[in-house]
Design a protein around this motif. Structure first.
Motif, PDB file in Angstrom:
ATOM      1  N   UNK A 141       0.819  -1.215   0.000  1.00 42.76           N
ATOM      2  CA  UNK A 141       0.000   0.000   0.000  1.00 42.76           C
ATOM      3  C   UNK A 141       0.849   1.259   0.000  1.00 42.76           C
ATOM      4  N   UNK A 142       1.902   1.294   0.822  1.00 44.36           N
ATOM      5  CA  UNK A 142       2.592   2.569   1.044  1.00 44.36           C
ATOM      6  C   UNK A 142       3.864   2.743   0.219  1.00 44.36           C
ATOM      7  N   UNK A 143       4.559   1.662  -0.149  1.00 35.30           N
ATOM      8  CA  UNK A 143       5.800   1.864  -0.901  1.00 35.30           C
ATOM      9  C   UNK A 143       5.578   2.552  -2.242  1.00 35.30           C
ATOM     10  N   UNK A 144       4.472   2.288  -2.945  1.00 31.96           N
ATOM     11  CA  UNK A 144       4.257   3.013  -4.210  1.00 31.96           C
ATOM     12  C   UNK A 144       4.238   4.532  -4.048  1.00 31.96           C
ATOM     13  N   UNK A 145       3.978   5.016  -2.850  1.00 26.26           N
ATOM     14  CA  UNK A 145       4.016   6.470  -2.630  1.00 26.26           C
ATOM     15  C   UNK A 145       5.428   7.014  -2.786  1.00 26.26           C
ATOM     16  N   UNK A 189       4.274   6.675 -12.723  1.00 30.44           N
ATOM     17  CA  UNK A 189       4.217   5.730 -13.842  1.00 30.44           C
ATOM     18  C   UNK A 189       4.674   4.339 -13.409  1.00 30.44           C
ATOM     19  N   UNK A 190       5.721   4.309 -12.615  1.00 32.76           N
ATOM     20  CA  UNK A 190       6.249   3.041 -12.139  1.00 32.76           C
ATOM     21  C   UNK A 190       5.249   2.359 -11.209  1.00 32.76           C
ATOM     22  N   UNK A 191       4.647   3.116 -10.301  1.00 32.16           N
ATOM     23  CA  UNK A 191       3.676   2.558  -9.363  1.00 32.16           C
ATOM     24  C   UNK A 191       2.452   2.039 -10.106  1.00 32.16           C
ATOM     25  N   UNK A 192       1.997   2.795 -11.097  1.00 31.13           N
ATOM     26  CA  UNK A 192       0.816   2.369 -11.864  1.00 31.13           C
ATOM     27  C   UNK A 192       1.100   1.104 -12.665  1.00 31.13           C
ATOM     28  N   UNK A 193       2.305   1.040 -13.219  1.00 35.28           N
ATOM     29  CA  UNK A 193       2.676  -0.143 -13.992  1.00 35.28           C
ATOM     30  C   UNK A 193       2.652  -1.389 -13.116  1.00 35.28           C
ATOM     31  N   UNK A 194       3.153  -1.256 -11.890  1.00 33.47           N
ATOM     32  CA  UNK A 194       3.145  -2.383 -10.961  1.00 33.47           C
ATOM     33  C   UNK A 194       1.718  -2.779 -10.605  1.00 33.47           C
ATOM     34  N   UNK A 195       0.913  -1.742 -10.342  1.00 33.30           N
ATOM     35  CA  UNK A 195      -0.467  -2.009  -9.921  1.00 33.30           C
ATOM     36  C   UNK A 195      -1.244  -2.722 -11.027  1.00 33.30           C
TER      37      UNK A 195
END
Length: 779
Positions: free
Chosen positions: A755-759, A764-770
């Motif tokens: 939940x928190x590391x993508x912050x 773009x990187x966080x969305x790609x992972x999600x």
């Protein structure tokens, strides 16, 4: 090695009130940063009580004196700055009062009113004949001439008030240039004019304007003056409710009183005269009190070489007055730069008013000093990466030196404006930690629930070091034009989330703050991981625009340096006694793990990431929701009978791990405390029941299995809201042992990390992972 002669830096000597205030050709100057006269009747009453008790004691003890504390001052005309300075009109000696102005002003008020009252009493006995009367008149008049020197003097053959205030007053021989508008100078000048009036009657004073209203800022002195008068009249009339003066004949017969306070032995028949004439008795009693106040009330007067030395001493002594804040001593610097004439219409005045509004909301001195620390420490870090202390002198020097170091008036105004925006952030964004529905930014723009949740968490754990980096992005938001406002708002929200993620990951892994303040200071002053400094004006570097990508990169680099990747962090959290190292951090991780999560159908008791829904736990309102206000230990803190495995208590830290905690309302928590696992599992089932029918079915099954719940527990369940966080625990059918606590700890830690590391990652990187896509490589 050169040795400093400390005697040239500080000198200290004890002086009576009369000795200090009546020095030849000496004026007392209250600098502009000092607060207005603000003593109230209680302060005055204590001073009068000291004097009356001291006088009474003198009859028995010739060493009776009263001490009113330390007065700190700087002597020298070079520090005297008055409106439109006329150097040739200044007294020969000017003493700048750093601490003690409230006492000096009050003593001047006392002496003026004692002078006026005794003068009136002498006039009443002016025609009475006899040696005793004549002796009393002469001696009292000589004394009155002496104490008049405590509130007026004649350095240029023109009467000057002893005490004046910067900007408001000005000593001058020329009536057109003499200005006495402060409360104490106006009152003193009025009495001086009264004494110069040959047709004078009783002295009356009113601090009113042409419309009959009290002059602004003179409210306290207009209350103190009539109070002192009434107190003196009550004392000599023997009608005071709590204080008493010795009888006139007792004073006359006391060798101590007359040898110490009066100029000569009284005539033998003076005691008999007291009994025959009430006015004579009043003169003796009031004159004795006035003499004790002037001759036997003392202060330690410490003179410093300069104001910096004086403030160092002032802070270390913690003297009787309310300490000034560094901002209050900074304000006159700004006024002098803009000039008194132009300050009111200047940009600096607008900025200063923002700062003053924030600080004026704190009425107590200690609260105001704490609020100043909350303002200046992050400001110095955000402005220049400077680590500012909580002490007055370093704060005072920092503001002065940084302001003076700004080369142009434009830069000086930017400095003050930057300080104002920090005050605005601290007062309007950081400080209001009680309102769950208040938007983070009151501009009517779109809200960010997660950012507001994060800010509520940071405020509640008092993570004040984060104010400095947050202020940099708030600063950009405030300065952004219309076309850039939306992006600036987004950057601020992203900065809040990134800082919260890093701080929670770090504190959870380290079991405490673990030097986290130094990390933020280094990011501000020097940068981390190859990023530039985040402060506004870094030393030796050109100021740059702070980028949220740089902030994220700097924070990530700190985790990389500690090898805190996902696997290590999840493993460490599984072993950490997180409850004892930080309950707020543990509570935050449970929020993060539970958000958009659901019971794991393949592994009952654990959670798995569910589908996103309109309902989110990560809001400021949910953070303050009483349903999740306390941390319940599933396996109790202490060993009890009732089916808890022995391995849970082999190490006392096991029950403090994340996997043994669950969020509950306070009343439910108290009911669950110290219950066996079977009983707790039943209560979890009841709290998790979505409908009353399911709760009733669970109770019926429990009764069938031989479990009973108390009447109080049934009432709590009936009144409680549905608690979805309890559902996973209610579904677990195995032993709540060490192995399961470790497994649940890692399960919750993994969900919290996700939940928190993508912050901390680029969007773009966080969305790609999600979305399950391949993440771009990091540079």
């Amino acid at each position: 090695m050169a040795v400093t002669d400390i005697e040239h830096v500080f000198t200290a000597e004890s002086k009576s009130v009369f000795e200090f205030l009546s020095q030849d050709s000496t004026g007392f100057y209250i600098p502009p940063y000092q607060r207005p006269y603000a003593w109230d009747n209680d302060n005055v009453a204590r001073l009068l009580e000291d004097a009356t008790s001291g006088l009474e004691r003198l009859s028995e003890d010739i060493n009776s004196i009263r001490f009113i504390g330390t007065i700190i001052a700087v002597e020298g005309n070079s520090v005297a700055t008055v409106t439109g300075p006329m150097v040739h009109d200044l007294p020969r000696t000017v003493i700048t009062v750093i601490d003690g102005q409230q006492r000096l002003c009050t003593l001047s008020i006392f002496n003026i009113l004692l002078h006026a009252t005794l003068t009136g009493l002498l006039q009443e006995v002016a025609s009475v004949k006899g040696k005793a009367f004549e002796w009393l008149r002469v001696d009292t008049q000589d004394f009155l001439d002496d104490i008049s020197r405590t509130f007026r003097f004649f350095p240029k053959k023109v009467p000057y008030p002893r005490v004046i205030r910067a900007y408001t007053d000005q000593w001058s021989r020329a009536p057109t240039h003499a200005i006495y508008d402060s409360p104490i100078a106006r009152f003193t000048r009025a009495y001086i004019a009264h004494l110069e009036d040959e047709k004078r009657g009783a002295f009356e004073y009113r601090a009113t304007d042409d419309n009959g209203k009290t002059v602004p800022g003179h409210e306290h002195i207009t209350k103190v003056i009539p109070f002192v008068r009434s107190e003196l009249n009550a004392l000599v009339g023997d009608v005071h409710l709590t204080l008493r003066l010795p009888a006139a004949d007792t004073l006359v017969k006391s060798s101590n009183v007359f040898s110490e306070l009066w100029s000569a032995e009284p005539p033998r028949n003076l005691a008999a005269t007291c009994g025959k004439d009430a006015t004579v008795a009043k003169i003796i009693r009031l004159s004795s009190l006035a003499r004790f106040l002037n001759y036997r009330v003392a202060a330690t007067v410490v003179k410093a070489k300069n104001e910096d030395n004086a403030f160092d001493l002032f802070e270390s002594l913690n003297t009787t007055g309310e300490p000034l804040t560094a901002f209050e001593t900074f304000r006159p610097r700004v006024i002098e730069t803009e000039t008194v004439k132009h300050y009111e219409s200047s940009e600096s005045k607008i900025s200063m008013r923002v700062i003053e509004s924030y600080l004026e909301s704190f009425k107590k001195a200690d609260d105001r000093q704490a609020a100043t620390n909350t303002l200046l420490i992050p400001f110095a870090l955000a402005e220049s990466g400077y680590r500012l202390e909580k002490k007055l002198t370093p704060q005072r020097r920092y503001l002065r030196d940084r302001y003076d170091g700004s080369k142009t008036i434009i830069e000086k105004r930017k400095f003050v404006a930057s300080l104002a925006r920090v005050a605005d952030f601290v007062g309007e964004v950081w400080r209001p930690g009680t309102s769950s529905d208040r938007p983070l930014l009151a501009d009517g723009g779109p809200r960010d629930d997660v950012a507001e949740f994060c800010l509520a968490v940071l405020r509640d754990i008092r993570h004040d070091i984060t104010v400095a980096p947050l202020v940099r992005f708030y600063d950009l938001y405030c300065l952004a034009g219309t076309s850039d406002k939306a992006q600036a708002r987004t950057n601020l929200f992203e900065a809040i989330r990134a800082i919260t993620a890093f701080s929670m990951i770090w504190r959870a892994a380290k079991g405490g703050t673990a030097n986290i303040d130094s990390i933020y200071r280094e990011i501000m002053a020097k940068g981390k991981g190859g990023t530039p400094p985040l402060c506004r004006k870094p030393v030796g570097s050109d100021p740059g625009t702070p980028l949220v990508s740089n902030l994220r990169a700097a924070l990530r680099s700190c985790l990389v340096a500690e090898k805190l990747d996902e696997a290590k962090w999840v493993r460490d959290i599984g072993q950490t006694a997180i409850y004892t190292s930080g309950q707020s951090v543990a509570r935050f991780l449970l929020f993060a793990a539970s958000n958009f999560s659901a019971p794991d159908e393949t592994d009952p008791g654990l959670l798995q990431k569910g589908r996103r829904s309109p309902y989110s736990l990560l809001t400021a309102q949910e953070w303050r929701n009483l349903l999740y206000s306390t941390l319940e230990h599933v396996a109790p803190n202490k060993v009890i009978a009732g089916g808890w495995p022995d391995d849970v208590y082999e190490d006392s830290r096991t029950v403090q791990r994340l996997g043994n905690l669950i969020l509950m309302p306070a009343d439910a928590n108290s009911e669950l405390a110290d219950k066996p696992w079977a009983h707790k599992k039943l209560l979890f089932t009841l709290f998790a029941a979505e409908t009353p029918a399911r709760a009733e079915a669970a109770i019926a099954k429990a009764k069938k299995d031989g479990l009973q719940i108390t009447k109080r527990a049934a009432e709590i369940v009936a009144m409680s809201a549905h608690l979805p966080m309890c559902k996973a625990a209610a579904l677990y059918n195995g032993k709540w042992d060490l192995k399961y606590i470790e497994k649940r700890s890692q399960n919750l830690a993994k969900l919290a990390w996700d939940t928190i590391y993508p912050w901390l990652e680029e969007p773009q990187q966080a969305n790609a992972k999600r979305l399950g896509a391949k993440s771009p490589k990091r540079k």
